[in-house]
Design a protein around this motif. Sequence first.
Motif, short mmCIF file in Angstrom:
data_model
loop_
_atom_site.label_atom_id
_atom_site.label_comp_id
_atom_site.label_asym_id
_atom_site.label_seq_id
_atom_site.Cartn_x
_atom_site.Cartn_y
_atom_site.Cartn_z
N ASN A 112 83.70 72.80 74.90
CA ASN A 112 83.52 71.79 73.85
C ASN A 112 83.59 70.41 74.49
O ASN A 112 83.85 70.26 75.68
N LYS A 113 83.33 69.39 73.68
CA LYS A 113 83.25 68.03 74.21
C LYS A 113 84.60 67.55 74.74
O LYS A 113 84.66 66.86 75.76
N LEU A 114 85.68 67.91 74.06
CA LEU A 114 87.00 67.48 74.51
C LEU A 114 87.31 68.00 75.90
O LEU A 114 87.73 67.24 76.79
N CYS A 115 87.09 69.28 76.13
CA CYS A 115 87.40 69.88 77.44
C CYS A 115 86.48 69.34 78.53
O CYS A 115 86.91 69.08 79.66
N ALA A 116 85.19 69.14 78.19
CA ALA A 116 84.26 68.58 79.18
C ALA A 116 84.67 67.16 79.54
O ALA A 116 84.64 66.76 80.71
N LYS A 117 85.06 66.38 78.52
CA LYS A 117 85.48 64.99 78.74
C LYS A 117 86.74 64.94 79.61
O LYS A 117 86.83 64.15 80.56
N MET A 118 87.73 65.74 79.28
CA MET A 118 88.98 65.76 80.06
C MET A 118 88.71 66.17 81.51
O MET A 118 89.26 65.59 82.45
N ALA A 119 87.85 67.18 81.70
CA ALA A 119 87.55 67.65 83.06
C ALA A 119 86.84 66.57 83.87
O ALA A 119 87.07 66.43 85.08
N SER A 120 86.00 65.77 83.21
CA SER A 120 85.27 64.73 83.94
C SER A 120 86.19 63.63 84.46
O SER A 120 85.82 62.88 85.35
N ASP A 121 87.39 63.54 83.89
CA ASP A 121 88.34 62.52 84.32
C ASP A 121 89.36 63.04 85.33
O ASP A 121 90.29 62.32 85.70
N PHE A 122 89.19 64.30 85.76
CA PHE A 122 90.05 64.80 86.83
C PHE A 122 89.72 64.06 88.12
O PHE A 122 89.05 63.04 88.09
N GLU A 123 90.15 64.57 89.24
CA GLU A 123 90.00 63.89 90.54
C GLU A 123 88.59 63.34 90.75
O GLU A 123 87.59 64.02 90.49
N LYS A 124 88.51 62.09 91.22
CA LYS A 124 87.25 61.39 91.46
C LYS A 124 87.22 60.93 92.92
O LYS A 124 88.26 60.88 93.57
N PRO A 125 86.05 60.52 93.40
CA PRO A 125 84.73 60.46 92.77
C PRO A 125 83.84 61.60 93.23
O PRO A 125 84.20 62.39 94.09
N ASP A 126 82.65 61.68 92.64
CA ASP A 126 81.59 62.58 93.07
C ASP A 126 82.05 64.04 93.04
O ASP A 126 81.84 64.79 93.98
N LYS A 127 82.68 64.42 91.91
CA LYS A 127 83.23 65.77 91.81
C LYS A 127 82.73 66.47 90.54
O LYS A 127 82.31 65.83 89.58
N VAL A 128 82.79 67.81 90.57
CA VAL A 128 82.52 68.65 89.40
C VAL A 128 83.79 69.44 89.10
O VAL A 128 84.35 70.07 90.00
N HIS A 129 84.24 69.38 87.85
CA HIS A 129 85.45 70.11 87.45
C HIS A 129 85.16 70.92 86.20
O HIS A 129 84.35 70.52 85.36
N THR A 130 85.84 72.05 86.06
CA THR A 130 85.74 72.87 84.85
C THR A 130 87.05 72.82 84.09
O THR A 130 88.12 72.60 84.66
N LEU A 131 86.96 73.00 82.79
CA LEU A 131 88.16 73.17 81.96
C LEU A 131 87.82 74.18 80.86
O LEU A 131 87.47 73.83 79.74
N TYR A 132 87.90 75.46 81.25
CA TYR A 132 87.64 76.55 80.31
C TYR A 132 88.93 76.87 79.54
O TYR A 132 90.03 76.46 79.95
N PRO A 133 88.83 77.60 78.42
CA PRO A 133 90.03 77.89 77.62
C PRO A 133 91.18 78.49 78.43
O PRO A 133 92.35 78.12 78.23
N GLU A 134 90.86 79.38 79.36
CA GLU A 134 91.91 80.02 80.16
C GLU A 134 92.51 79.08 81.21
O GLU A 134 93.52 79.42 81.84
N GLU A 135 91.90 77.88 81.40
CA GLU A 135 92.39 76.93 82.40
C GLU A 135 93.21 75.79 81.79
O GLU A 135 93.78 74.98 82.52
N ILE A 136 93.27 75.73 80.47
CA ILE A 136 93.89 74.58 79.81
C ILE A 136 95.37 74.46 80.17
O ILE A 136 95.85 73.36 80.51
N LYS A 137 96.12 75.56 80.14
CA LYS A 137 97.56 75.49 80.44
C LYS A 137 97.82 75.02 81.86
O LYS A 137 98.74 74.25 82.11
#
Length: 363
Positions: A136-161
């Motif tokens: 969803n948009k919330l998880c995609a948004k939060m993942a995009s603010d993880f470690e920077k720059p020039d990175k790809v991050h995932t935040l799937y339901p099983e990764e939230i905790k």
Amino acid sequence: MLFSFAKFKINCISFCSDISHHRRISIKTGIVVAKSIPAKKYGVTTGEPMAMAIRKCPDIVSVPADFDLYVKCSHAFKAICSEYTPAMESFSIDEVFLDMSGMKNIYPDPVATACQIKDRIRDELGFTVNVGIGRNKLCAKMASDFEKPDKVHTLYPEEIKAKMWPLPVGELFSCGKASTQKLLNARISTIGDLAQADLGQLKYLLGEKTAIQLSNYANGIDESPVQPVREEAKGYSAETTVEENLETTDSINKMLLAQADVVTARMRAEGAKCRCVGVTFRTTEFKNKSHQRKLPETTDVTEVVYNVDKELIEESWDGQPLRLIGLSITDIDRDGFEQMSLIVDERKEKMKKLDAALDNIRG
């Protein structure tokens, strides 16, 4: 599957000495518009006064913004993103959401696709982006603010905790400073604490609407869809942060007139009228105050909005120097109807004609 592309960097205010090849500019007024990763390590934050940033990092280097370049890069960045799916929502000038759920047969590997888009932007346009991937948009948004720059991050339901819950509660999307402080005072210091907090307690602390939203977000719940077409505006506003403090009624009114001209022109262009006018200001002590008034009838006339805002300032401003002044018009009506009067207001008709002439000149 949703992608969030966030925060490309071009000319951003506030760097620190490890990239001091940028020309140094002596700026002790104004605010930090954006900070680099090295500046962030010194505790420099977006929105704080430049004087405070200088105290944190005496060797700070300030680079002036080039907004025309930023707009050009924004268009190019979004053009590349739009090649991968028709469902793209522009979240801001430098952020977009891509709904890839209908493209899985063409792009079966989300991470590989995100890396491909990210690398294209870097190689073709010369700047980097971060990409977040989530359901969803919330998880995609939060993942995009993880470690920077020039990175790809995932935040799937099983990764939230594991990935989101340990973060400070203030890093949760839409958790503002006031809400963060209330949560910290209640010993809710991480997103995980918030996710597991009693909803009744949260409603008492934050109010029902905010409590429900933040509790859902902390648990990775967000039902909002990607909206390729912009919704009709629920209101129009303009804010200006000034380099030199506003200290007189005359200087404030001049700013309000310019803002009223801008927001009413936007409203007229969309065939709308407003029923509520408001004013917001910030003192040099960073205390915010707002005041608004319902109108007896809808209007789209610049001078009517301006005169109401002048009255609102007279009622609410106590003479302190101001760093920011803003004007807003809300309670928008688009039905095209207008309450007619048996007595023709000739001055109002002249003001409408003046507004129409100015709009034509702008066009």
